[in-house]
Write a protein that holds these residues in place. Structure first.
Motif, mmCIF file in Angstrom:
data_model
loop_
_atom_site.group_PDB
_atom_site.id
_atom_site.type_symbol
_atom_site.label_atom_id
_atom_site.label_comp_id
_atom_site.label_asym_id
_atom_site.label_seq_id
_atom_site.Cartn_x
_atom_site.Cartn_y
_atom_site.Cartn_z
ATOM 1 N N TYR A 76 6.857 -4.737 9.694
ATOM 2 C CA TYR A 76 6.297 -4.459 8.364
ATOM 3 C C TYR A 76 5.519 -5.670 7.855
ATOM 4 O O TYR A 76 4.428 -5.530 7.295
ATOM 5 C CB TYR A 76 7.426 -4.098 7.412
ATOM 6 N N ASP A 107 2.268 -5.749 9.751
ATOM 7 C CA ASP A 107 1.372 -4.650 9.393
ATOM 8 C C ASP A 107 0.709 -4.853 8.038
ATOM 9 O O ASP A 107 -0.461 -4.511 7.846
ATOM 10 C CB ASP A 107 2.143 -3.322 9.365
ATOM 11 N N ALA A 127 13.053 5.908 9.877
ATOM 12 C CA ALA A 127 12.123 5.369 8.886
ATOM 13 C C ALA A 127 12.950 4.749 7.772
ATOM 14 O O ALA A 127 14.162 4.986 7.668
ATOM 15 C CB ALA A 127 11.201 6.452 8.332
ATOM 16 N N TYR A 158 8.454 2.118 5.640
ATOM 17 C CA TYR A 158 8.057 1.773 7.017
ATOM 18 C C TYR A 158 8.479 2.874 7.973
ATOM 19 O O TYR A 158 9.607 3.372 7.925
ATOM 20 C CB TYR A 158 8.699 0.456 7.455
ATOM 21 N N VAL A 159 7.552 3.213 8.874
ATOM 22 C CA VAL A 159 7.803 4.126 9.984
ATOM 23 C C VAL A 159 7.342 3.421 11.256
ATOM 24 O O VAL A 159 6.218 2.893 11.298
ATOM 25 C CB VAL A 159 7.033 5.454 9.825
ATOM 26 N N THR A 178 5.621 2.500 14.707
ATOM 27 C CA THR A 178 4.282 2.922 15.131
ATOM 28 C C THR A 178 4.302 4.221 15.921
ATOM 29 O O THR A 178 3.475 5.115 15.703
ATOM 30 C CB THR A 178 3.634 1.809 15.971
ATOM 31 N N ARG A 222 4.566 7.505 13.689
ATOM 32 C CA ARG A 222 3.713 7.697 12.518
ATOM 33 C C ARG A 222 2.929 9.000 12.601
ATOM 34 O O ARG A 222 2.830 9.628 13.659
ATOM 35 C CB ARG A 222 2.768 6.495 12.359
ATOM 36 N N ASN A 223 2.393 9.410 11.437
ATOM 37 C CA ASN A 223 1.638 10.655 11.310
ATOM 38 C C ASN A 223 2.494 11.870 11.637
ATOM 39 O O ASN A 223 1.995 12.876 12.147
ATOM 40 C CB ASN A 223 0.387 10.616 12.205
ATOM 41 N N GLY A 231 7.275 9.061 6.679
ATOM 42 C CA GLY A 231 7.114 8.192 5.515
ATOM 43 C C GLY A 231 7.204 8.976 4.216
ATOM 44 O O GLY A 231 7.853 8.534 3.251
ATOM 45 N N ALA A 286 -0.961 6.030 4.000
ATOM 46 C CA ALA A 286 0.134 5.995 3.029
ATOM 47 C C ALA A 286 -0.299 6.642 1.720
ATOM 48 O O ALA A 286 0.469 7.394 1.106
ATOM 49 C CB ALA A 286 0.580 4.556 2.795
#
Length: 277
Positions: free
Chosen positions: A155, A158, A197, A215-216, A218, A221-222, A226, A254
């Motif tokens: 995190y 990122d 997450a 935070y999720v 990598t 994600r999508n 989140g 986000a």
């Protein structure tokens, strides 16, 4: 022109900040939780207000861990310069506040190399509009420490909160340990028994909360995680009396997730970090 705040000034400071609640959450939360003045708590803070006498029109705080927070709407150049002078000799690590106000104070401070100077969209949601959550969340447990350390390290990378890998790892371990404290607000989203997450409240004052640390990993994600962990966290906050939520989004994905929960854009917020090497 300005003066350092004494403990007896706390009610007047809170009354002023409450008029600008959405962009004063760090100030208000530190004030409510730690009062005025430095202790061994990292969020304990010194505060300066303007003017030196009369009704308060501006406040700048500096936490023990070196983060400046501000609420200085309409401040004159001279007042900005006075606040900058108060901060000039301090070990400043970062600065946050409403975007234009923070830019003015940054410009008045002695020149410094920044590792981050981001303007992020600021969102608000009335929690009465939040759809019910069906997700399962829980507080972290001691066995989660290694996972949390990895997640918080990622995190920090990122978001640009740490300029180097060493800083990110140190910050990650520190944040992971803080997340295990009994008063911590971090929650883990579970699928089966597996955390997938995380999200937390980084400030709470009266019936308003501010979300942070979403935070999720990598690889996951999508996938809506989140959004789901944020929704579940806010449902828990609403069940304990929160009525309004604030957050700022550090990337477009986000922002889309938060808008999907019903958050609406209300302004811009700046997060600046001083480079340490």
């Amino acid at each position: 022109m300005i003066r350092e705040v004494a403990p007896a000034d706390a009610p007047a400071i809170e009354a002023f900040l409450a008029q600008h609640a959405e962009t004063s959450m760090f100030l208000r939360s530190n004030l409510a939780g730690q009062g005025v003045g430095l202790t061994d708590h990292p969020h304990s803070s010194r505060y300066w207000c303007a003017p030196a006498t009369g009704a308060i029109t501006g406040v700048v705080g500096l936490s023990r861990d070196g983060f400046a927070m501000l609420q200085i709407p309409g401040a004159s150049d001279a007042t900005i310069a006075a606040f900058a002078a108060a901060l000039a000799g301090e070990p400043l690590q970062g600065l946050t506040g409403e975007a234009d106000q923070a830019a003015r104070l940054l410009a008045a401070l002695p020149p410094a190399r920044l590792s981050m100077n981001d303007v992020e969209p600021l969102y608000r949601l009335e929690l009465s509009q939040l759809a019910p959550s069906t997700a399962t969340i829980r507080p972290p447990q001691p066995d989660d420490l290694a996972l949390l350390s990895d997640w918080f390290t990622a995190y920090a990378r990122d978001t640009g909160l740490s300029a180097t890998d060493a800083e990110a790892r140190a910050r990650g371990r520190d944040r992971a340990e803080q997340a295990l404290r009994p008063d911590a607000t971090l929650r883990l989203l579970l699928e089966g028994d597996q955390p997938v997450a995380m999200a937390a409240l980084n400030a709470r004052v009266a019936d308003m909360v501010q979300v942070g640390g979403v935070y999720v990993p990598t690889s996951a994600r999508n996938t809506g995680r989140g959004r789901r962990v944020t929704q579940a966290l806010l449902a828990e906050a609403a069940a304990t009396g929160a009525r309004t939520a604030i957050l700022f989004a550090n990337n477009p994905a986000a922002a889309r997730a938060y808008e999907g929960l019903g958050f609406t854009l209300i302004g811009q917020y700046r997060v600046a970090m001083m480079a340490t090497a």
